[in-house]
Write a protein that holds these residues in place. Structure first.
Motif, PDB file in Angstrom:
ATOM      1  N   THR A   1      -0.176   1.685   3.440  1.00  0.00           N
ATOM      2  CA  THR A   1      -0.172   1.407   2.003  1.00  0.00           C
ATOM      3  C   THR A   1      -1.483   0.794   1.509  1.00  0.00           C
ATOM      4  O   THR A   1      -1.552   0.291   0.389  1.00  0.00           O
TER       5      THR A   1
ATOM      6  N   VAL B   1       4.754   4.295  -3.226  1.00  0.00           N
ATOM      7  CA  VAL B   1       4.976   5.265  -2.150  1.00  0.00           C
ATOM      8  C   VAL B   1       5.745   6.426  -2.765  1.00  0.00           C
ATOM      9  O   VAL B   1       6.831   6.234  -3.315  1.00  0.00           O
TER      10      VAL B   1
ATOM     11  N   THR C   1       1.061   7.456  -0.096  1.00  0.00           N
ATOM     12  CA  THR C   1       0.678   6.287  -0.877  1.00  0.00           C
ATOM     13  C   THR C   1      -0.157   6.802  -2.043  1.00  0.00           C
ATOM     14  O   THR C   1      -1.146   7.512  -1.847  1.00  0.00           O
TER      15      THR C   1
END
Length: 557
Positions: free
Chosen positions: A147, A180, A189
């Protein structure tokens, strides 16, 4: 010879299907649909429904988010949710008029929200968990997602604006949020950006930009003070000649002295109701608050503004009086309308911030602000965006459109039709008397272009049963959001005929604000509406029985 009317087909969060070139909208055949769908990779674990209904749940000391989380941790086998304390983030805690408390969680990875994945835990008045519902991405339990972005939010916004050909002049500052995104079998991401603009092709675009390589993963169009202001009474004539009493304001203009504006400050805890003039010039820079030299708005040009202003107040009053909701966001946000948009524009839309009404072309449609159900439809898109925020694609998008239609018919309670007051005389002569019918969807007459696009063989353009459901590519009507909405519309009509409009409104409003989540499909909607009827009227009530029967009748199980 009578002139035939050609209706535009739309691709926006608008009342119809959208003012875009025919060649870019219509599907040629079922093969178009199947070929698009065949390219997609589907992972059923990426959007898993969660529903638990407890008969004898453990009682907690309080209806708090921490206790909701404790329940989820203790009941992993029932819910299918693993590591709830790690993978869920509190989004909202709401207590309702029944004494119930609803804790809404967003699934997250490293604190980054998963797009469309929400779970709601419902406590009764005795601090017992009564039920849990929502949808989650179970692939994220076992798969790792990086992420940490390589692309900045500013870079993502520039990429997004370029991808939708956004003009320099935007309606409001574009936004960007790291999420996400589950899309076609993979978890990305991405930056979820929102770019909003007016002009000849208005857009309320959501563009998802890969946070690692800057590529566009997905995108869709979700087209949905002067000094000494004192509100007073005014009058006007509507599009069809109806006499309207209005709340207006006297304003002092620097160069024109005292004028009267369609600005209503009369409602407590509401920022106001305002109507603007877009002046049919195709730009937003020249738009102004609608004003006149007297408190009487009766010229031909005034009529669209009169109806928009009057109908906005009617819709505001409905939500306040029937559901205790203070404006679209329940926090008193200003209600804003723009009239005289574009040239011969056969549409109305909610752009994420305000309502916009075209004047129609005089052949297919008259001014779209003439329809109270149109105003209620567009404003309900605003309510939806502030509550369940149903994704404007596929079944969630069709639910979005359907709920807008349902409340359109509840506010304008003269019938179960949508758009009957905005059809022009030439269209009516051709049998095009309304846009949609909740009572008999199949009966709506459409143009040959619409039939060619949506109805192969003998299929109906507007289905009233899941047997007639259209599996459409996202490139056509955002996956059938307007077409397939008629199925749940018809279920609502059948329910309403049994229990009345007031009960229908209370049940669907509760489902929208308490149980539905962004990716709810038709089956989820049935569960949500049945549970809402049970909450309000009891499990063995006539209302709950009518809800079940209504969904059974249209094949939603």
């Amino acid at each position: 010879m009578k002139k035939k009317v050609i209706a535009p087909v739309v691709l926006s969060s608008a009342l119809l299907f959208g003012a875009v070139p025919m060649s870019s909208v219509f599907a040629n055949s079922d093969s178009t649909v199947s070929s698009v769908q065949a390219q997609k990779v589907w992972n059923e674990k990426a959007n898993v429904p969660v529903f638990v209904k407890e008969k004898h749940a453990a009682k907690f000391s309080a209806s708090t988010s921490s206790n909701a989380l404790n329940y989820l941790k203790q009941n992993e086998k029932k819910t299918g949710l693993k590591n709830a304390d790690k993978n869920l983030k509190v989004k909202e805690v709401l207590k309702d008029e029944l004494g119930m408390t609803h804790v809404r969680f967003n699934q997250s990875v490293n604190g980054v929200p998963v797009e469309g994945s929400e779970v709601v835990v419902h406590f009764n008045g005795e601090n017992e968990v009564q039920s849990v519902n929502g949808r989650v991405n179970q692939t994220l339990v076992d798969e790792s997602v990086n992420t940490s972005p390589s692309v900045t939010a500013e870079e993502a916004l520039e990429i997004a604006k370029k991808s939708v050909n956004a003009p320099d002049e935007l309606t409001y500052e574009p936004t960007s949020e790291l999420v996400v995104l589950p899309f076609e079998g993979e978890n990305h991401t991405a930056y979820k950006t929102n770019v909003n603009f007016m002009g000849d092709a208005p857009g309320n675009w959501y563009v998802f930009v890969d946070a690692n390589n800057g590529k566009v993963i997905d995108k869709y169009n979700a087209i949905m003070h002067a000094d000494e202001i004192k509100t007073q009474k005014g009058v006007g004539l509507g599009v069809h000649g109806a006499h309207r009493e209005l709340h207006i304001s006297k304003v002092k203009q620097p160069n024109s002295g005292t004028q009267f504006a369609l600005a209503d400050y009369s409602h407590e805890n509401l920022e106001g109701i305002f109507t603007f003039d877009s002046k049919n010039d195709g730009t937003t820079s020249n738009d102004t608050l609608y004003t006149g030299n007297s408190a009487s708005f009766k010229s031909d040009y005034d009529r669209a503004a009169v109806d928009a202003h009057y109908n906005s107040e009617k819709v505001y009053d409905y939500y306040l009086n029937e559901h205790g909701r203070n404006s679209l966001d329940d926090e008193g946000m200003a209600i804003v309308s723009y009239v005289h948009y574009g040239q011969n524009y056969n549409n109305a839309f909610w752009n994420g911030a305000w309502m916009t009404y075209g004047d129609g072309d005089g052949e297919f449609m008259t001014s779209l602000s003439a329809g109270l159900d149109v105003a209620a439809h567009e404003m309900t898109h605003g309510v939806i965006s502030k509550t369940a925020n149903l994704v404007y694609r596929g079944q969630p998008g069709a639910l979005n459109e359907s709920i807008a239609d349902i409340f359109g018919a509840l506010v304008d309670d003269s019938d179960w039709e949508i758009g009957e007051d905005i059809m022009a005389p030439a269209a009516k002569e051709d049998g095009l008397t309304r846009l949609r019918s909740m009572s008999d969807p199949n009966s709506v007459k459409v143009t040959n272009e619409q039939r060619a696009a949506y109805a192969t063989d003998e299929r109906k353009v507007y289905p009233d049963h899941m047997d007639e459901f259209y599996n459409m590519p996202n490139s056509v009507d955002n996956g059938g959001v307007h077409i397939n909405s008629s199925i749940t519309n018809h279920a609502a009509y059948l329910i309403g005929k049994e229990i009345g409009r007031e009960a229908l409104g209370k049940i669907f409003y509760r489902a929208l604000t308490v149980y539905l989540t962004p990716t709810s499909n038709f089956s989820d909607a049935r569960v949500a509406v049945v549970q809402s009827a049970t909450d309000l009227y009891g499990e063995d009530s006539a209302e709950t029985a009518a809800v079940n029967a209504g969904f059974d009748a249209v094949g939603i199980y």
